[in-house]
Scaffold this active site. Structure first.
Site, PDB file in Angstrom:
ATOM      1  CG  PHE A  16     -34.897 -12.832  72.451  1.00 53.46           C
ATOM      2  CD1 PHE A  16     -35.053 -14.204  72.626  1.00 53.46           C
ATOM      3  CD2 PHE A  16     -34.797 -12.013  73.577  1.00 53.46           C
ATOM      4  CE1 PHE A  16     -35.117 -14.751  73.904  1.00 53.46           C
ATOM      5  CE2 PHE A  16     -34.861 -12.554  74.860  1.00 53.46           C
ATOM      6  CZ  PHE A  16     -35.027 -13.932  75.026  1.00 53.46           C
ATOM      7  N   GLY A  17     -33.573 -12.404  68.135  1.00 56.25           N
ATOM      8  CA  GLY A  17     -33.771 -11.855  66.798  1.00 56.25           C
ATOM      9  C   GLY A  17     -35.218 -11.401  66.648  1.00 56.25           C
ATOM     10  N   GLY A  18     -35.491 -10.689  65.584  1.00 60.06           N
ATOM     11  CA  GLY A  18     -36.871 -10.359  65.232  1.00 60.06           C
ATOM     12  C   GLY A  18     -37.533  -9.286  66.073  1.00 60.06           C
ATOM     13  CG  HIS A  36     -22.804  -9.338  69.242  1.00 63.23           C
ATOM     14  ND1 HIS A  36     -24.099  -9.000  68.942  1.00 63.23           N
ATOM     15  CD2 HIS A  36     -22.509  -8.671  70.392  1.00 63.23           C
ATOM     16  CE1 HIS A  36     -24.570  -8.184  69.857  1.00 63.23           C
ATOM     17  NE2 HIS A  36     -23.632  -7.978  70.765  1.00 63.23           N
ATOM     18  CG  ASP A  43     -25.942 -12.594  67.378  1.00 69.25           C
ATOM     19  OD1 ASP A  43     -25.455 -11.514  67.736  1.00 69.25           O
ATOM     20  OD2 ASP A  43     -26.573 -12.736  66.315  1.00 69.25           O
ATOM     21  CG  HIS A  57     -23.563 -10.560  63.600  1.00 75.73           C
ATOM     22  ND1 HIS A  57     -22.722  -9.562  64.054  1.00 75.73           N
ATOM     23  CD2 HIS A  57     -24.475 -10.762  64.581  1.00 75.73           C
ATOM     24  CE1 HIS A  57     -23.114  -9.173  65.264  1.00 75.73           C
ATOM     25  NE2 HIS A  57     -24.180  -9.896  65.616  1.00 75.73           N
ATOM     26  CG  ASP A  94     -26.797  -6.931  66.138  1.00 78.60           C
ATOM     27  OD1 ASP A  94     -27.786  -7.387  65.551  1.00 78.60           O
ATOM     28  OD2 ASP A  94     -26.053  -7.614  66.864  1.00 78.60           O
ATOM     29  N   GLY A  95     -29.865  -5.170  65.210  1.00 77.68           N
ATOM     30  CA  GLY A  95     -31.180  -5.322  65.828  1.00 77.68           C
ATOM     31  C   GLY A  95     -32.264  -4.591  65.059  1.00 77.68           C
ATOM     32  N   GLY A  96     -33.172  -5.339  64.466  1.00 83.14           N
ATOM     33  CA  GLY A  96     -34.292  -4.721  63.757  1.00 83.14           C
ATOM     34  C   GLY A  96     -33.905  -3.993  62.486  1.00 83.14           C
TER      35      GLY A  96
HETATM   36  C1  DX5 Z   1     -29.670  -9.857  69.094  1.00 83.31           C
HETATM   37  C2  DX5 Z   1     -28.494 -10.181  68.202  1.00 83.31           C
HETATM   38  C3  DX5 Z   1     -28.708  -9.884  66.778  1.00 83.31           C
HETATM   39  C4  DX5 Z   1     -29.898 -10.574  66.153  1.00 83.31           C
HETATM   40  C5  DX5 Z   1     -30.466  -9.608  65.163  1.00 83.31           C
HETATM   41  O1  DX5 Z   1     -29.287  -9.871  70.397  1.00 83.31           O
HETATM   42  O2  DX5 Z   1     -27.327  -9.491  68.621  1.00 83.31           O
HETATM   43  O3  DX5 Z   1     -27.530 -10.081  66.010  1.00 83.31           O
HETATM   44  O4  DX5 Z   1     -29.585 -11.777  65.506  1.00 83.31           O
HETATM   45  O5  DX5 Z   1     -31.623 -10.119  64.648  1.00 83.31           O
HETATM   46  P1  DX5 Z   1     -32.666  -9.212  63.843  1.00 83.31           P
HETATM   47  O6  DX5 Z   1     -31.913  -8.650  62.669  1.00 83.31           O
HETATM   48  O7  DX5 Z   1     -33.712 -10.189  63.460  1.00 83.31           O
HETATM   49  O8  DX5 Z   1     -33.141  -8.138  64.770  1.00 83.31           O
HETATM   50 ZN    ZN Z   2     -25.521  -9.574  67.231  1.00 85.68          ZN
END
Ligand code: DX5
Ligand code: ZN
Length: 216
Positions: A143-145, A66, A35, A33, A175-177
């Site tokens: 953002f991740g996390g 994405h 981003d 994936h 996707d997300g969390g």
């Molecule tokens: C956030 C991205 C996600 C992100 C998910 O905007 O689309 O793909 O990398 O990260 P986690 O799994 O850490 O929430």
């Molecule tokens: Zn994503």
């Protein structure tokens, strides 16, 4: 029912990307994936074509790209050239979504549409047949996390009903969390593809973390 896992490289170590790509290659993961953020549609900037092309050179699995960018129509061909196999645009960023999804398919990619947490799945009812995949954002993109938004489970359930009713083969991606605590509930609600960034790359054993998500 599918159970696909797509690790999000956003949380990978960009100083040692080769190593993380190899880990995904030899794991139970199904897709990569990627981003793409433009600093306009979302308040963050990630990476662009050269990085996607470099991942493509090493990846032994499909690239799930994405796009969190405004006016994605301008770049569909460029992402095909860079190596995207699945290309997902945001519902909120497209004025002519039907045309955009048709163009993605015409370029030989699977066409995905994503919705933000505030967007109802009902808006996709007239476009489901044109989409190979619907990506439900379970955090605000950028953002991740971040923390999983619980209402997303109901959205998956409702979307699954809509897909079944239409008799189409559209996949549901979340996707997300996403992590080991919610993965089973997501599959049970009807998710086919789980994206995970932090839950994979910040784990002590990323290969094992993927295995746990795959078999949740
Ligand atoms: C956030 C991205 C996600 C992100 C998910 O905007 O689309 O793909 O990398 O990260 P986690 O799994 O850490 O929430
Ligand atoms: Zn994503």
């Amino acid at each position: 029912m599918n159970r696909l896992v797509a690790p999000s490289l956003l949380s990978a170590d960009f100083g040692n990307l080769d190593k993380d790509i190899e880990m995904v290659n030899s794991s139970q993961a199904d897709w990569f994936h990627l981003d793409i953020m433009d600093g306009v549609f979302v308040p963050n900037i990630s990476f662009g074509f050269p990085v996607v092309a470099q991942v493509k050179r090493m990846a032994q699995k499909p690239l799930d790209v994405h796009l969190m960018i405004v006016d994605p129509d301008r770049y569909l061909e460029k992402f095909k050239e860079a190596g995207a196999d699945v290309l997902t645009v945001h519902y909120e960023a497209c004025n002519h979504l039907h045309r955009t999804l048709s163009q993605i398919r015409a370029l030989g990619m699977k066409a995905g549409v994503s919705i933000n947490p505030h967007t109802s799945v009902e808006v996709l009812n007239d476009i489901l047949e044109e989409a190979d995949l619907v990506l439900i954002m379970s955090v605000n993109p950028g953002f991740g996390g971040q923390k999983f938004i619980k209402n997303s489970i109901q959205k998956i359930t409702r979307l699954k009903e809509m897909i079944t009713q239409k008799g189409c083969k559209t996949l549901i991606e979340v996707d997300g969390g996403v992590d080991a605590n919610n993965a089973a509930a997501l599959y049970a609600a009807g998710a086919d593809v789980l994206v995970a960034g932090n839950a994979v790359f910040k784990a002590e054993n990323p290969t094992k973390a993927i295995e746990i998500l795959k078999n949740a």
